[in-house]
Every structure is written in C-alpha cells, then in structure tokens.
Write a protein that holds these residues in place. Structure first.
Motif, PDB file in Angstrom:
ATOM      1  N   SER A  90       0.957  -3.531 -16.826  1.00 25.50           N
ATOM      2  CA  SER A  90       2.180  -4.146 -17.342  1.00 25.50           C
ATOM      3  C   SER A  90       3.639  -3.535 -17.242  1.00 25.50           C
ATOM      4  CB  SER A  90       1.777  -5.174 -18.183  1.00 25.50           C
ATOM      5  OG  SER A  90       1.997  -4.443 -19.678  1.00 25.50           O
ATOM      6  N   ASP A  91       3.557  -1.965 -17.739  1.00 22.81           N
ATOM      7  CA  ASP A  91       4.630  -1.321 -17.594  1.00 22.81           C
ATOM      8  C   ASP A  91       4.745  -0.976 -15.705  1.00 22.81           C
ATOM      9  OD1 ASP A  91       2.070   0.444 -16.778  1.00 22.81           O
ATOM     10  OD2 ASP A  91       3.295   1.818 -18.195  1.00 22.81           O
ATOM     11  N   GLY A  92       4.367  -1.216 -14.644  1.00 24.27           N
ATOM     12  CA  GLY A  92       4.519  -1.043 -13.489  1.00 24.27           C
ATOM     13  C   GLY A  92       6.078  -2.080 -13.577  1.00 24.27           C
ATOM     14  N   VAL A  93       6.568  -1.958 -12.195  1.00 23.43           N
ATOM     15  CA  VAL A  93       7.864  -2.355 -11.700  1.00 23.43           C
ATOM     16  C   VAL A  93       7.637  -3.488 -10.956  1.00 23.43           C
ATOM     17  CG1 VAL A  93      10.133  -1.971 -10.090  1.00 23.43           C
ATOM     18  CG2 VAL A  93       8.949   0.086 -11.812  1.00 23.43           C
ATOM     19  N   LEU A  94       8.109  -4.826 -11.004  1.00 19.20           N
ATOM     20  CA  LEU A  94       8.678  -5.820 -11.323  1.00 19.20           C
ATOM     21  C   LEU A  94       8.979  -6.720  -9.594  1.00 19.20           C
ATOM     22  CD1 LEU A  94       6.826  -8.726 -11.634  1.00 19.20           C
ATOM     23  CD2 LEU A  94       8.692  -9.451 -12.173  1.00 19.20           C
ATOM     24  N   TYR A  95       9.140  -6.965  -8.525  1.00 19.41           N
ATOM     25  CA  TYR A  95       9.756  -7.387  -7.550  1.00 19.41           C
ATOM     26  C   TYR A  95       9.723  -8.338  -6.975  1.00 19.41           C
ATOM     27  CZ  TYR A  95       9.965  -1.960  -6.082  1.00 19.41           C
ATOM     28  OH  TYR A  95      10.272  -0.568  -6.176  1.00 19.41           O
ATOM     29  N   LYS A  96      10.930  -8.858  -6.481  1.00 20.01           N
ATOM     30  CA  LYS A  96      10.854 -10.906  -6.064  1.00 20.01           C
ATOM     31  C   LYS A  96      10.913 -10.642  -4.614  1.00 20.01           C
ATOM     32  CE  LYS A  96      12.655 -12.503 -10.506  1.00 20.01           C
ATOM     33  NZ  LYS A  96      11.063 -13.271 -11.171  1.00 20.01           N
ATOM     34  N   ALA A  97       9.596 -11.472  -3.966  1.00  9.03           N
ATOM     35  CA  ALA A  97      10.296 -11.401  -2.078  1.00  9.03           C
ATOM     36  C   ALA A  97       9.897 -13.139  -2.015  1.00  9.03           C
ATOM     37  CB  ALA A  97       9.288 -10.579  -1.741  1.00  9.03           C
ATOM     38  N   LYS A  98       9.607 -13.614  -1.116  1.00  8.01           N
ATOM     39  CA  LYS A  98       9.044 -14.536  -0.646  1.00  8.01           C
ATOM     40  C   LYS A  98       7.496 -14.678   0.284  1.00  8.01           C
ATOM     41  CE  LYS A  98      12.126 -15.284   3.453  1.00  8.01           C
ATOM     42  NZ  LYS A  98      12.948 -16.003   4.565  1.00  8.01           N
ATOM     43  N   SER A  99       7.772 -13.047   0.376  1.00  8.69           N
ATOM     44  CA  SER A  99       6.568 -12.775   1.401  1.00  8.69           C
ATOM     45  C   SER A  99       6.179 -11.436   1.062  1.00  8.69           C
ATOM     46  CB  SER A  99       6.916 -13.215   2.702  1.00  8.69           C
ATOM     47  OG  SER A  99       5.502 -11.997   3.428  1.00  8.69           O
ATOM     48  N   PRO A 100       5.112 -10.808   0.901  1.00  3.87           N
ATOM     49  CA  PRO A 100       4.239  -9.555   0.540  1.00  3.87           C
ATOM     50  C   PRO A 100       5.575  -8.605   1.676  1.00  3.87           C
ATOM     51  CG  PRO A 100       2.827 -10.147   0.594  1.00  3.87           C
ATOM     52  CD  PRO A 100       3.546 -11.256   1.516  1.00  3.87           C
ATOM     53  N   TYR A 101       5.608  -9.087   2.696  1.00  2.90           N
ATOM     54  CA  TYR A 101       5.845  -8.455   4.133  1.00  2.90           C
ATOM     55  C   TYR A 101       7.510  -8.294   4.159  1.00  2.90           C
ATOM     56  CZ  TYR A 101       1.650  -9.090   6.398  1.00  2.90           C
ATOM     57  OH  TYR A 101       0.269  -8.863   6.491  1.00  2.90           O
ATOM     58  N   TYR A 102       8.283  -8.883   2.775  1.00  2.00           N
ATOM     59  CA  TYR A 102       9.779  -8.602   2.420  1.00  2.00           C
ATOM     60  C   TYR A 102       9.743  -8.029   1.451  1.00  2.00           C
ATOM     61  CZ  TYR A 102      10.604 -12.500   5.662  1.00  2.00           C
ATOM     62  OH  TYR A 102      10.673 -13.296   6.608  1.00  2.00           O
ATOM     63  N   LEU A 103       8.246  -6.925   0.933  1.00  2.00           N
ATOM     64  CA  LEU A 103       8.022  -6.075   0.267  1.00  2.00           C
ATOM     65  C   LEU A 103       9.082  -4.919   0.757  1.00  2.00           C
ATOM     66  CD1 LEU A 103       5.531  -6.684  -1.861  1.00  2.00           C
ATOM     67  CD2 LEU A 103       8.087  -6.825  -2.645  1.00  2.00           C
ATOM     68  N   PRO A 104      10.216  -3.299  -0.413  1.00  2.00           N
ATOM     69  CA  PRO A 104      10.730  -2.610  -0.043  1.00  2.00           C
ATOM     70  C   PRO A 104       9.211  -0.890   0.658  1.00  2.00           C
ATOM     71  CG  PRO A 104      10.907  -2.833  -2.109  1.00  2.00           C
ATOM     72  CD  PRO A 104      10.807  -4.483  -1.326  1.00  2.00           C
ATOM     73  N   GLY A 105       9.458  -0.809   1.141  1.00  2.00           N
ATOM     74  CA  GLY A 105       8.708   0.857   1.755  1.00  2.00           C
ATOM     75  C   GLY A 105       7.280   0.096   2.137  1.00  2.00           C
ATOM     76  N   ASP A 106       6.284   0.904   0.888  1.00  2.00           N
ATOM     77  CA  ASP A 106       4.408   0.367   1.777  1.00  2.00           C
ATOM     78  C   ASP A 106       4.648  -0.540   0.594  1.00  2.00           C
ATOM     79  OD1 ASP A 106       4.830   2.578  -0.419  1.00  2.00           O
ATOM     80  OD2 ASP A 106       3.707   3.407   0.380  1.00  2.00           O
ATOM     81  N   LEU A 107       4.689  -1.603   0.420  1.00  2.00           N
ATOM     82  CA  LEU A 107       4.091  -1.881  -0.927  1.00  2.00           C
ATOM     83  C   LEU A 107       3.833  -3.496  -0.446  1.00  2.00           C
ATOM     84  CD1 LEU A 107       7.485  -1.974  -3.714  1.00  2.00           C
ATOM     85  CD2 LEU A 107       5.666  -1.019  -3.476  1.00  2.00           C
ATOM     86  N   VAL A 108       3.751  -3.660   0.038  1.00  2.00           N
ATOM     87  CA  VAL A 108       2.903  -4.830   1.327  1.00  2.00           C
ATOM     88  C   VAL A 108       1.612  -4.660   0.674  1.00  2.00           C
ATOM     89  CG1 VAL A 108       3.029  -3.755   3.568  1.00  2.00           C
ATOM     90  CG2 VAL A 108       3.155  -6.320   3.365  1.00  2.00           C
ATOM     91  N   ASP A 109       1.286  -3.255   1.113  1.00  2.00           N
ATOM     92  CA  ASP A 109      -0.021  -3.299   1.304  1.00  2.00           C
ATOM     93  C   ASP A 109      -0.821  -2.761  -0.268  1.00  2.00           C
ATOM     94  OD1 ASP A 109      -0.274  -3.673   3.497  1.00  2.00           O
ATOM     95  OD2 ASP A 109      -0.185  -1.831   4.548  1.00  2.00           O
ATOM     96  N   HIS A 110       0.562  -2.064  -1.196  1.00  2.00           N
ATOM     97  CA  HIS A 110      -0.224  -1.753  -2.836  1.00  2.00           C
ATOM     98  C   HIS A 110       0.632  -2.262  -3.609  1.00  2.00           C
ATOM     99  CE1 HIS A 110      -1.653   1.877  -0.356  1.00  2.00           C
ATOM    100  NE2 HIS A 110      -0.206   2.129   0.355  1.00  2.00           N
ATOM    101  N   ALA A 111       1.511  -3.071  -3.786  1.00  2.00           N
ATOM    102  CA  ALA A 111       1.797  -3.447  -4.813  1.00  2.00           C
ATOM    103  C   ALA A 111       0.744  -5.286  -5.234  1.00  2.00           C
ATOM    104  CB  ALA A 111       2.926  -4.557  -4.737  1.00  2.00           C
ATOM    105  N   ILE A 112       0.423  -5.132  -6.738  1.00  2.00           N
ATOM    106  CA  ILE A 112      -0.273  -6.247  -7.265  1.00  2.00           C
ATOM    107  C   ILE A 112       0.383  -7.500  -6.988  1.00  2.00           C
ATOM    108  CG2 ILE A 112      -1.740  -6.414  -8.367  1.00  2.00           C
ATOM    109  CD1 ILE A 112      -2.644  -3.386  -8.791  1.00  2.00           C
ATOM    110  N   GLN A 113      -0.021  -8.895  -6.233  1.00  2.00           N
ATOM    111  CA  GLN A 113       0.883  -9.728  -6.380  1.00  2.00           C
ATOM    112  C   GLN A 113       0.411 -10.835  -7.994  1.00  2.00           C
ATOM    113  OE1 GLN A 113       0.138 -12.628  -3.641  1.00  2.00           O
ATOM    114  NE2 GLN A 113       1.815 -14.228  -4.192  1.00  2.00           N
ATOM    115  N   VAL A 114       1.584 -10.821  -9.203  1.00  2.00           N
ATOM    116  CA  VAL A 114       1.593 -11.485 -10.394  1.00  2.00           C
ATOM    117  C   VAL A 114       2.125 -13.658 -10.541  1.00  2.00           C
ATOM    118  CG1 VAL A 114       1.259  -9.724 -11.195  1.00  2.00           C
ATOM    119  CG2 VAL A 114       3.272 -10.258 -10.567  1.00  2.00           C
ATOM    120  N   SER A 115       2.661 -13.473  -9.204  1.00  2.00           N
ATOM    121  CA  SER A 115       2.974 -14.784  -9.270  1.00  2.00           C
ATOM    122  C   SER A 115       3.677 -15.290  -7.672  1.00  2.00           C
ATOM    123  CB  SER A 115       4.595 -15.546 -10.082  1.00  2.00           C
ATOM    124  OG  SER A 115       5.433 -15.636  -9.185  1.00  2.00           O
TER     125      SER A 115
END
Ligand SMILES: [Zn+2]
Length: 162
Positions: A35-60
């Motif tokens: 829960s100390d991770g960095v939160l990103y908002k996007a309409k799809s993971p493909y709009y997340l910066p860098g390589d986050l599309v395959d590494h960030a974990i969806q929470v909403s």
C-alpha cells in the motif's frame, strides 16, 4: 506497519526476477503489503507511463499501483498466494522459507490488458493467455469470489454491486 516477508531474487526458470519468502509462512499469513506503492490513474493500463502496463497492479477501474516488490512477483495459473484487500499478498498454503511466491494476475486485473507473452508457469491447468478476471472461466471466477481470493475492488465490482 507495512509487512514485507520477501526478497527479490533471480528466477532462473523464468529468466527474470521473482519474489521469495525469507521465512516459513503459514496459510493465511500476510506476506507483503504494497500500500506504500505509487498510484497512477489511467483509462487503460496501456496509457500508463514507461513499462507499467505490464507491471502495475490494478486497484480500481481506472487506477494501478506500482511497487518495487509487487512488480517482481510472478504469475502462476496455480498460485500459492492471493491478493486480498487491495494491496496484500496472502498465503494460500504453507510456504517454506526460500520458496518463490506466485499470484494470478487475473486476481487483480479487469481491463483490456493481455500479457504480451504466453504464460510459462507450466501448471497442468495453465491458461497460456493471461488477461482479466472477466476472461477467467466461470468456475474459476466463482471460486475466487467465494473464497475471496481476488482484489477487493473486484469483489466490490462483481459480488457487492448494489
Ligand atoms: Zn500458466
């Protein structure tokens, strides 16, 4: 206090990093809280910066978390941990010190994301193509919902809706 009972080490089979427990773990124990991770908002993971599309974990529906430990945990179609609440890995079985932990990416993801490579978990029931919770077969969806072994945001979306 945040819990972390893991360390990042190389997984020789997958030729990448993995997350390994640093002590014996009992079924039901919290292994990692990201829960100390960095939160990103996007309409799809493909709009997340860098390589986050395959590494960030969806929470909403429109939010993903990036966390150095969570991003190193690998997928298995027959995992030894689940994601509970929004940001916790919990042991689905006893896990011995030094073993790698795996979760099912579909325990958190429900978007247009598809894993860019075929799954390498090697389990008998491997799904090969890894994507969203809603792409799981109905039996597995029902199991994850009944046992509450998927992210709270998916329980809120599919179990507690209205
Ligand atoms: Zn698999």
């Amino acid at each position: 206090m945040l819990i972390n009972l893991t360390e990042i080490k190389r997984d020789e089979k997958l030729k990448g990093n993995g997350l390994f427990v640093i002590k014996d773990i009992e079924k039901g124990e919290v292994i990692l809280d990201w829960s100390d991770g960095v939160l990103y908002k996007a309409k799809s993971p493909y709009y997340l910066p860098g390589d986050l599309v395959d590494h960030a974990i969806q929470v909403s529906e429109n939010e993903w978390v990036d966390h150095i430990f969570a991003r190193n945990a690998n997928h298995s179609c027959n995992p030894n941990t689940s994601v509970n609440d929004f940001t916790k890995f919990i042991a689905l079985k006893d896990i011995k010190k030094g073993e790698e932990i795996f979760w099912d990416y579909a325990m958190t993801e429900d978007s247009d994301w598809v894993m860019p490579i075929d799954c390498l978990c090697g389990e008998n029931d491997c799904r090969i193509r890894i994507s969203s919770f809603s792409a799981l077969d109905v039996g597995k969806q029902e199991l994850y919902k009944k046992e509450k072994i998927c992210s709270q945001w998916l329980l809120n979306k599919y179990v507690f809706k209205n």
